[in-house]
Design a protein around this motif. Structure first.
Motif, PDB file in Angstrom:
ATOM      1  N   ASN A 106       0.132-127.776 -80.082  1.00 47.46           N
ATOM      2  CA  ASN A 106      -0.347-126.273 -79.430  1.00 47.46           C
ATOM      3  C   ASN A 106      -1.505-126.303 -78.749  1.00 47.46           C
ATOM      4  O   ASN A 106      -1.504-125.803 -77.663  1.00 47.46           O
ATOM      5  CB  ASN A 106      -0.086-125.401 -80.436  1.00 47.46           C
ATOM      6  N   GLU A 107      -2.491-126.736 -79.516  1.00 44.56           N
ATOM      7  CA  GLU A 107      -3.936-126.705 -78.997  1.00 44.56           C
ATOM      8  C   GLU A 107      -3.953-127.465 -77.820  1.00 44.56           C
ATOM      9  O   GLU A 107      -4.399-127.305 -76.533  1.00 44.56           O
ATOM     10  CB  GLU A 107      -5.038-127.278 -79.878  1.00 44.56           C
ATOM     11  N   LEU A 108      -3.126-128.846 -77.729  1.00 34.27           N
ATOM     12  CA  LEU A 108      -3.331-129.714 -76.430  1.00 34.27           C
ATOM     13  C   LEU A 108      -2.478-129.126 -75.413  1.00 34.27           C
ATOM     14  O   LEU A 108      -2.959-129.179 -74.206  1.00 34.27           O
ATOM     15  CB  LEU A 108      -2.631-130.972 -76.893  1.00 34.27           C
ATOM     16  N   LYS A 109      -1.383-128.310 -75.483  1.00 36.52           N
ATOM     17  CA  LYS A 109      -0.509-127.593 -74.816  1.00 36.52           C
ATOM     18  C   LYS A 109      -1.543-126.696 -73.986  1.00 36.52           C
ATOM     19  O   LYS A 109      -1.512-126.719 -72.656  1.00 36.52           O
ATOM     20  CB  LYS A 109       0.587-126.941 -75.341  1.00 36.52           C
ATOM     21  N   GLU A 110      -2.348-125.798 -74.740  1.00 34.70           N
ATOM     22  CA  GLU A 110      -3.004-124.716 -74.001  1.00 34.70           C
ATOM     23  C   GLU A 110      -3.936-125.385 -73.037  1.00 34.70           C
ATOM     24  O   GLU A 110      -4.522-124.864 -72.165  1.00 34.70           O
ATOM     25  CB  GLU A 110      -3.517-123.974 -75.436  1.00 34.70           C
ATOM     26  N   GLU A 111      -4.802-126.525 -73.767  1.00 32.65           N
ATOM     27  CA  GLU A 111      -5.765-127.106 -72.872  1.00 32.65           C
ATOM     28  C   GLU A 111      -5.168-127.742 -71.760  1.00 32.65           C
ATOM     29  O   GLU A 111      -5.826-127.797 -70.790  1.00 32.65           O
ATOM     30  CB  GLU A 111      -6.400-128.229 -73.772  1.00 32.65           C
ATOM     31  N   ASN A 112      -3.906-128.222 -71.782  1.00 34.83           N
ATOM     32  CA  ASN A 112      -3.305-128.854 -70.479  1.00 34.83           C
ATOM     33  C   ASN A 112      -2.965-127.582 -69.556  1.00 34.83           C
ATOM     34  O   ASN A 112      -3.324-127.954 -68.358  1.00 34.83           O
ATOM     35  CB  ASN A 112      -2.108-129.649 -71.108  1.00 34.83           C
ATOM     36  N   GLU A 113      -2.553-126.571 -70.022  1.00 41.48           N
ATOM     37  CA  GLU A 113      -2.508-125.437 -69.024  1.00 41.48           C
ATOM     38  C   GLU A 113      -3.695-124.784 -68.353  1.00 41.48           C
ATOM     39  O   GLU A 113      -3.857-124.743 -67.383  1.00 41.48           O
ATOM     40  CB  GLU A 113      -1.847-124.149 -69.897  1.00 41.48           C
ATOM     41  N   ARG A 114      -4.800-124.888 -69.357  1.00 41.66           N
ATOM     42  CA  ARG A 114      -6.218-124.571 -68.498  1.00 41.66           C
ATOM     43  C   ARG A 114      -6.753-125.472 -67.639  1.00 41.66           C
ATOM     44  O   ARG A 114      -7.005-125.243 -66.555  1.00 41.66           O
ATOM     45  CB  ARG A 114      -7.089-124.492 -69.918  1.00 41.66           C
ATOM     46  N   LEU A 115      -6.387-126.770 -67.962  1.00 44.67           N
ATOM     47  CA  LEU A 115      -6.815-127.953 -66.906  1.00 44.67           C
ATOM     48  C   LEU A 115      -6.133-127.967 -65.725  1.00 44.67           C
ATOM     49  O   LEU A 115      -6.367-128.128 -64.743  1.00 44.67           O
ATOM     50  CB  LEU A 115      -6.544-129.136 -67.791  1.00 44.67           C
ATOM     51  N   GLU A 116      -4.675-127.653 -65.726  1.00 47.19           N
ATOM     52  CA  GLU A 116      -3.927-127.498 -64.702  1.00 47.19           C
ATOM     53  C   GLU A 116      -4.210-126.280 -63.726  1.00 47.19           C
ATOM     54  O   GLU A 116      -4.254-126.375 -62.490  1.00 47.19           O
ATOM     55  CB  GLU A 116      -2.297-127.510 -64.943  1.00 47.19           C
ATOM     56  N   ALA A 117      -4.628-125.194 -64.409  1.00 48.30           N
ATOM     57  CA  ALA A 117      -5.236-124.145 -63.681  1.00 48.30           C
ATOM     58  C   ALA A 117      -6.452-124.397 -63.024  1.00 48.30           C
ATOM     59  O   ALA A 117      -6.603-124.100 -61.642  1.00 48.30           O
ATOM     60  CB  ALA A 117      -5.113-122.897 -64.518  1.00 48.30           C
ATOM     61  N   LYS A 118      -7.248-124.959 -63.737  1.00 46.39           N
ATOM     62  CA  LYS A 118      -8.432-125.546 -63.026  1.00 46.39           C
ATOM     63  C   LYS A 118      -8.157-126.430 -61.929  1.00 46.39           C
ATOM     64  O   LYS A 118      -8.801-126.163 -60.803  1.00 46.39           O
ATOM     65  CB  LYS A 118      -9.501-126.363 -64.006  1.00 46.39           C
ATOM     66  N   ILE A 119      -7.384-127.390 -61.790  1.00 45.56           N
ATOM     67  CA  ILE A 119      -6.881-128.261 -60.836  1.00 45.56           C
ATOM     68  C   ILE A 119      -6.397-127.318 -59.550  1.00 45.56           C
ATOM     69  O   ILE A 119      -6.794-127.649 -58.558  1.00 45.56           O
ATOM     70  CB  ILE A 119      -5.998-129.508 -61.418  1.00 45.56           C
ATOM     71  N   LYS A 120      -5.675-126.572 -59.703  1.00 51.31           N
ATOM     72  CA  LYS A 120      -4.919-125.768 -58.901  1.00 51.31           C
ATOM     73  C   LYS A 120      -6.400-124.986 -58.122  1.00 51.31           C
ATOM     74  O   LYS A 120      -6.127-124.821 -56.866  1.00 51.31           O
ATOM     75  CB  LYS A 120      -4.149-124.553 -59.247  1.00 51.31           C
ATOM     76  N   LEU A 121      -7.222-124.373 -58.663  1.00 53.10           N
ATOM     77  CA  LEU A 121      -8.139-123.810 -58.360  1.00 53.10           C
ATOM     78  C   LEU A 121      -9.200-124.578 -57.369  1.00 53.10           C
ATOM     79  O   LEU A 121      -9.486-124.262 -56.327  1.00 53.10           O
ATOM     80  CB  LEU A 121      -9.297-123.034 -59.355  1.00 53.10           C
ATOM     81  N   LEU A 122      -9.565-125.714 -58.009  1.00 51.34           N
ATOM     82  CA  LEU A 122     -10.437-126.858 -57.349  1.00 51.34           C
ATOM     83  C   LEU A 122      -9.724-127.285 -56.074  1.00 51.34           C
ATOM     84  O   LEU A 122     -10.017-127.594 -55.076  1.00 51.34           O
ATOM     85  CB  LEU A 122     -10.628-127.795 -58.290  1.00 51.34           C
ATOM     86  N   SER A 123      -8.379-127.542 -56.125  1.00 52.24           N
ATOM     87  CA  SER A 123      -7.688-128.010 -54.917  1.00 52.24           C
ATOM     88  C   SER A 123      -7.585-127.005 -53.767  1.00 52.24           C
ATOM     89  O   SER A 123      -7.697-127.236 -52.648  1.00 52.24           O
ATOM     90  CB  SER A 123      -6.204-128.133 -55.320  1.00 52.24           C
ATOM     91  N   LYS A 124      -7.480-125.558 -54.299  1.00 51.03           N
ATOM     92  CA  LYS A 124      -7.684-124.357 -53.307  1.00 51.03           C
ATOM     93  C   LYS A 124      -8.949-124.524 -52.558  1.00 51.03           C
ATOM     94  O   LYS A 124      -9.071-124.493 -51.332  1.00 51.03           O
ATOM     95  CB  LYS A 124      -7.409-123.085 -53.841  1.00 51.03           C
ATOM     96  N   GLU A 125      -9.896-124.601 -53.433  1.00 52.07           N
ATOM     97  CA  GLU A 125     -11.533-124.720 -53.109  1.00 52.07           C
ATOM     98  C   GLU A 125     -11.881-125.582 -52.006  1.00 52.07           C
ATOM     99  O   GLU A 125     -12.216-125.763 -51.117  1.00 52.07           O
ATOM    100  CB  GLU A 125     -12.400-124.759 -54.002  1.00 52.07           C
ATOM    101  N   LEU A 126     -11.100-126.966 -52.257  1.00 50.03           N
ATOM    102  CA  LEU A 126     -11.270-127.989 -51.464  1.00 50.03           C
ATOM    103  C   LEU A 126     -10.512-127.832 -50.238  1.00 50.03           C
ATOM    104  O   LEU A 126     -11.029-128.377 -48.936  1.00 50.03           O
ATOM    105  CB  LEU A 126     -10.694-129.536 -52.132  1.00 50.03           C
ATOM    106  N   SER A 127      -9.444-127.340 -50.178  1.00 46.72           N
ATOM    107  CA  SER A 127      -8.750-127.096 -49.013  1.00 46.72           C
ATOM    108  C   SER A 127      -9.500-126.124 -48.045  1.00 46.72           C
ATOM    109  O   SER A 127      -9.794-126.371 -46.832  1.00 46.72           O
ATOM    110  CB  SER A 127      -7.289-126.432 -49.156  1.00 46.72           C
TER     111      SER A 127
END
Length: 165
Positions: A106-127
């Motif tokens: 469960n902890e790893l799933k939550e961390e994975n979701e946080r990291l995926e959200a961060k990836i989306k945010l950084l991808s938008k910023e890069l764009s």
């Protein structure tokens, strides 16, 4: 080269060891030769004294058959109680390990979701930053005048909008 076949004799020495000898050697060893010479010609072959005994490796204590315990005896009751406690403890450890593993999942799933959200945010910023960079580069290219073909001519002479025409 072929050897003539010799008949083999089985004899038993004083130690209970069966010895196989060829007939030629048997007669030589039974003569008055020294024991050392006769011993060199013998080929020992170990045969168990009791063939029905089985042989092979000894069983470990856990595999040996134990006499059946009297179910009414104090010793039997104590062994069963110790075994029941050991089984209970083992099952508790197993459940605890499973719960710990599930918690980690469960902890790893939550961390994975946080990291995926961060990836989306950084991808938008890069764009956005890429778009700003390209827009800025395009504006710089528009402001710079390309060099004209005539030497010494002013840029205003080659640009019809600058002459008022």
């Amino acid at each position: 080269m072929s050897r003539p076949s010799q008949a083999k004799l089985n004899t038993t020495d004083h130690n209970g060891v069966s010895v196989i000898q060829s007939q030629a050697h048997a007669s030589a060893s039974s003569s008055s030769l020294p024991a050392a010479v006769a011993g060199l010609q013998q080929v020992p072959q170990l045969i168990p004294a009791d063939p029905s005994a089985g042989g092979g490796k000894a069983l470990p204590p856990s595999k040996m058959k134990k006499p059946p315990a009297d179910k009414d005896s104090e010793e039997y009751r104590q062994r069963r109680e110790r075994n029941n406690l050991a089984v209970k403890k083992s099952r508790m450890r197993s459940k605890q390990k499973a719960m710990d593993t599930q918690q980690r999942v469960n902890e790893l799933k939550e961390e994975n979701e946080r990291l995926e959200a961060k990836i989306k945010l950084l991808s938008k910023e890069l764009s956005v930053l890429k778009d700003l960079f390209l827009e800025h580069a395009h504006n710089l290219a528009d402001n710079v005048q390309p060099p004209t073909g005539a030497e010494g001519a002013s840029p205003a002479a080659n640009n019809p909008s600058a002459n008022g025409q």
